[in-house]
Design an enzyme around this catalytic site. Structure first.
Site, PDB file in Angstrom:
ATOM      1  N   TYR B 170       0.886  -1.158   0.000  1.00 44.13           N
ATOM      2  CA  TYR B 170       0.000   0.000   0.000  1.00 44.13           C
ATOM      3  C   TYR B 170       0.923   1.205   0.000  1.00 44.13           C
ATOM      4  CZ  TYR B 170      -4.312  -2.562   0.796  1.00 44.13           C
ATOM      5  OH  TYR B 170      -5.408  -3.372   0.653  1.00 44.13           O
ATOM      6  N   HIS B 200      -3.929  -2.821  -7.934  1.00 44.06           N
ATOM      7  CA  HIS B 200      -5.146  -3.519  -7.531  1.00 44.06           C
ATOM      8  C   HIS B 200      -6.276  -2.518  -7.293  1.00 44.06           C
ATOM      9  CE1 HIS B 200      -7.888  -5.377  -4.603  1.00 44.06           C
ATOM     10  NE2 HIS B 200      -7.690  -6.457  -5.319  1.00 44.06           N
ATOM     11  N   HIS B 201      -5.984  -1.507  -6.537  1.00 48.38           N
ATOM     12  CA  HIS B 201      -6.942  -0.419  -6.439  1.00 48.38           C
ATOM     13  C   HIS B 201      -6.223   0.822  -5.948  1.00 48.38           C
ATOM     14  CE1 HIS B 201      -7.401  -1.575  -2.066  1.00 48.38           C
ATOM     15  NE2 HIS B 201      -7.407  -0.278  -1.952  1.00 48.38           N
ATOM     16  N   HIS B 271      -2.800   0.430  -3.898  1.00 52.45           N
ATOM     17  CA  HIS B 271      -2.533  -0.958  -3.511  1.00 52.45           C
ATOM     18  C   HIS B 271      -1.908  -1.650  -4.713  1.00 52.45           C
ATOM     19  CE1 HIS B 271      -4.422  -5.105  -2.227  1.00 52.45           C
ATOM     20  NE2 HIS B 271      -3.133  -5.173  -2.438  1.00 52.45           N
ATOM     21  N   HIS B 350     -16.468  -4.620  -3.219  1.00 52.02           N
ATOM     22  CA  HIS B 350     -15.034  -4.897  -3.142  1.00 52.02           C
ATOM     23  C   HIS B 350     -14.740  -6.091  -2.240  1.00 52.02           C
ATOM     24  CE1 HIS B 350     -10.751  -4.187  -3.131  1.00 52.02           C
ATOM     25  NE2 HIS B 350     -10.742  -4.166  -1.813  1.00 52.02           N
ATOM     26  N   HIS B 352     -11.346  -9.302  -1.944  1.00 47.93           N
ATOM     27  CA  HIS B 352     -10.109  -9.779  -2.554  1.00 47.93           C
ATOM     28  C   HIS B 352     -10.411 -11.061  -3.321  1.00 47.93           C
ATOM     29  CE1 HIS B 352      -7.376  -7.086   0.127  1.00 47.93           C
ATOM     30  NE2 HIS B 352      -8.036  -6.423  -0.799  1.00 47.93           N
ATOM     31  N   MET B 425     -11.582  -9.002   2.263  1.00 50.58           N
ATOM     32  CA  MET B 425     -12.390  -7.838   2.611  1.00 50.58           C
ATOM     33  C   MET B 425     -13.820  -8.120   2.173  1.00 50.58           C
ATOM     34  SD  MET B 425     -10.061  -4.587   1.555  1.00 50.58           S
ATOM     35  CE  MET B 425      -8.551  -4.208   2.461  1.00 50.58           C
TER      36      MET B 425
END
Lengths: 555, 555
Positions: B170, B200-201, B271, B350, B352, B425
């Site tokens: 992150y 990833h985001h 991320h 959202h 994973h 998550m």
């Protein structure tokens, strides 16, 4: 009412004779005999004209015309004795509002319209005179075997006893066969007239042959006065329970009794259920045995499947459908069944008042193969011995898994396993041939694991349960605070914990082997729910009632 | 490929342009993009004649003609650029072999036939060239709002950083708005070009206004060098995750930033997911903000619903569909929402890698009222911000319940909640107006009850789990022996134990009140599963393929 089942057509033809028709009637089926959510054929009259239609009632009992008309009226005929109505209904209509006619119990309901009504919607279901009849609509098409010409009868009845003034009594009465009674085959056991309202079930047991004599006894089975030796009288010769009708052995088999190697001593056990605690009621109920000296090809046997009668198997209060399962494991059938297997031809399902469904499934190599007997609308008030549609072959190493579904919504404390009418059982008495030594193949959860459950509930819920060793298992169950967690964990326990197996010979002796802490059978493949077969729609059917030309009703 | 949705007809019209047709193609839909158990339209040619038909593939990938033909061919036309195929498919066909087109993600699959085939059965699905495209077929018919003439853009991007050579990073980068930047409304956030494969985001957060300044920082978010004050930068301005496309604010709202009472400082958080541990990759990814000075009626807000990022919420290994639920309770909405409520207009789900389904339901007075957003074929590789078909009004006292379904069949140890890509998550970022102080309304199981679970597992399973206080929660989960009992009891725990609520303002400060050991919301009435609407059957359709007059293929 009479009916004919056509298996090729997958349909039932009903004939109703209405002796005293007023302004119509309702006839139909529902899950457990209630008039709400029922599937109904309705004949109604406004005083001048009469109509027939397929209707359904909603959860409030309001009637609605069914858009798909599946009760097909085939004829209506007046005769001196009354009005005949003939109609047809497919087993399965694929209409979600319709009842699916299955193999087990069907709750037929009927109601009489006392006043003319102008439409279906005007019928007030709560105000009509109504009734319920439980039947097995789809009885298999087995012809009644011809009774042999040398048939004799023998009655095993209670000797005019006084039914104790308490709710639950198991009465034991010892009797014996005549001296030098040779081997015969029982071919039909029938209940004798008596206090049917108070008799919950009864059984005739034969005693173990290894004892030369048994003491006489006539009294409660749980009395301290009862001689211990009576516990060796456990081989079932005949059984009856509420709702059961006559039952015939198939031509190739009969239940052996008499002759060398067979005890002369019999024990009649009657479960009296006397909830209103009547006093001084005399009873001479019993079973009449029809038997023959012309021996049949096979000796028949009766085997108990399901759960051991023990409080370790319990149902929390307030459950609408809680499942308990009893196992007859591969280890037991491996030891007790002959290599050529046995053939089950009839079955009697048994629970006490909370039972709602019972099913026994045969599993082989971890895969479910066949339903032995199933009743999705089981009623404890209608416990017939039912002939199976097809004989089920069971081989050494097979597993027989019996699952009962209970409803305890009306109870405020846990229901434990046991003999009382408010305790529960989960049993399938299967009738089979050739006879083996295996009298009972049942299970219960391992008591050590149940003890862990109580400890766990105790710790998780801040010491609310007393697990002191001096408190009985029912008491421990009664003190569980029934939140969702404790309910869920009990289910998980029954689905996980090892079992204690009862793999018993008739003398209550276990087959040799280790039967404690046995693993639960593993099922890798379940039977599929049968997909209902929908009849090809014979063109669009009108959702309008069919007018009948009956003239004015109420002659 | 292009398509048109007709909501009145409840059908999708597909148009396929095949630029380089060989001997046919397959096109269709399946649960998660696999070619087994798929619902397919197939065009095939034996070299001379071409056929079109509705087919399905079984669990082994074998193709079968569908008895009910639901891909209706409307036209096939050769053009200079290729072959156009036009066909129609109803959302729901009521054919159990057919895919039900629902609101969420649809996995479209296609394959090219390289050789002539004589029949559908001759197609070897494993040998063909194939592809997958995830789309939301049923996007709501919302017209793109006109962009204002005074629209400006601003890019918030990473300053050419080197992506660390580790799986999960992150990255935090602090930047600031120009001096005296007045209040504007963000109306469209767009990702800038960069290392899409490794990102990833990412999110742009605004810092808390109560601090006059924030230190500059450019480094991993979990570094010990990161100034603590950066934890006060949590107000989301823009977010992007894998698969998301451009998203427009509705005309009545925009995301406020700039002006007095609003911090100049922004934190970009990216991320990076670098599973192959590439070294030395430079990155300047970021988000471009389109904004306007012409303020809209409402300030928009973003709120996080679902589960707190904590290892107390875990999924056992080997589960095909394990559910975890996060709650936004009535107590929190009562405190944080204005009396007139808020309106949710968009949602981004959202999870994973183990996430398979996500749904958020609105409940009021214990009764489920409305689905806020649901995706039954959710893919973590396709996380769009989706406009809702209808705006959802949420009032004080309402509950928002977010449930995620996970698949861990390929994992050998428990999956705990957390930030890593192999941790999980369960989040729904809802976009709403008018803005409130409530930034985050999420829950997790009470840690004390989880501790009881570990103790219970420990005792029930003969001390196999180490619950020594020094061992971390993930370590305790990793040491659980995952038998059916321990799995079931974990499910029961999550369905029973009280929760710890995070009812937070943007500065990570909780609203005042008691938020520990809160009761789980009670649901007395669930939403019904929608009954698929079946199109009236337009007469019997032949189960035979439709011949096409395309001449010989492979020009």
């Amino acid at each position: 009412l009479s009916w004919n089942v056509s298996y090729p057509e997958q349909a039932v033809h009903f004939q109703l004779l209405i002796r005293d028709l007023h302004f119509g009637l309702l006839f139909g089926m529902s899950d457990r005999g209630e008039f709400e959510n029922a599937d109904l054929a309705v004949l109604w009259s406004d005083g001048h004209n009469s109509y027939f239609g397929d209707a359904w009632s909603d959860a409030k009992g309001q009637l609605h015309m069914d858009p798909q008309q599946d009760y097909q009226l085939l004829g209506a005929r007046r005769a001196p004795e009354g009005l005949y109505l003939l109609f047809r209904r497919a087993f399965s209509t694929c209409d979600p509002k319709d009842y699916l006619i299955e193999d087990g119990t069907v709750h037929l309901i009927y109601g009489i319209l006392e006043k003319p009504v102008h439409s279906l919607h005007a019928i007030n279901i709560s105000a009509i005179h109504r009734g319920l009849q439980r039947v097995q609509l789809l009885k298999p098409n087995i012809t009644v075997p011809e009774l042999p010409s040398d048939m004799k009868t023998m009655e095993i009845t209670a000797p005019d006893i006084v039914i104790p003034s308490q709710e639950t009594t198991y009465w034991c009465y010892m009797t014996e066969l005549p001296d030098d009674f040779p081997k015969h085959h029982i071919i039909m056991p029938v209940i004798t007239a008596g206090n049917e309202a108070l008799v919950h079930h009864m059984e005739v047991f034969q005693c173990a042959a290894e004892f030369d004599s048994f003491p006489r006894y006539n009294g409660p089975c749980d009395s301290k006065m009862k001689p211990d030796r009576l516990n060796h009288c456990r081989h079932v010769l005949a059984a009856w329970a509420m709702g059961a009708q006559a039952f015939y052995y198939p031509e190739e088999a009969g239940l052996a009794f008499g002759g060398p190697g067979s005890s002369r001593y019999l024990r009649l056990e009657i479960h009296y259920h006397n909830p209103l605690v009547f006093e001084g009621r005399h009873d001479s109920s019993g079973i009449r045995l029809y038997y023959t000296a012309t021996l049949r090809l096979y000796d028949a046997g009766i085997m108990e499947l399901g759960l051991v009668y023990t409080p370790v198997m319990a149902i929390p209060p307030g459950e609408d459908a809680f499942l308990l399962t009893g196992y007859c494991t591969d280890k037991c059938t491996q030891l007790a069944l002959p290599a050529a297997g046995i053939r089950i031809f009839a079955s009697q399902l048994h629970t006490h008042l909370a039972g709602r469904k019972v099913v026994t499934v045969l599993s082989r190599d971890g895969r479910e193969r066949q339903v032995v007997n199933a009743d999705g609308h089981y009623s404890p008030h209608f416990q017939e011995i039912r002939m199976l549609k097809e004989v089920v072959a069971v081989f050494p190493g097979d597993e027989l898994i019996t699952t009962c579904t209970y409803n305890t919504e009306d109870r405020s404390r846990a229901t434990v396993g046991g003999f009382g009418i408010l305790e529960e059982m989960c049993v399938n008495y299967v009738h089979y041939y050739p006879q083996t030594q295996l009298e009972l193949c049942k299970s219960a959860v391992d008591p050590g694991y149940l003890h862990r459950y109580f400890n766990l509930v105790n710790r998780f819920n801040d010491e609310e349960v007393c697990t002191c060793p001096k408190v009985s298992i029912p008491q421990q169950f009664y003190s569980v605070p029934w939140n969702t967690f404790n309910r869920d964990v009990l289910k998980s326990l029954y689905g996980f914990a090892p079992i204690s197996m009862h793999c018993n010979k008739s003398s209550a002796v276990r087959f040799p082997g280790e039967w404690e802490k046995q693993p639960l059978p593993i099922i890798t493949k379940r039977l599929r729910e049968p997909v209902p077969h929908c009849p090809p729609a014979p063109g669009p059917r009108p959702a309008t009632p069919v007018p009948l030309n009956l003239g004015e009703l109420r002659r």
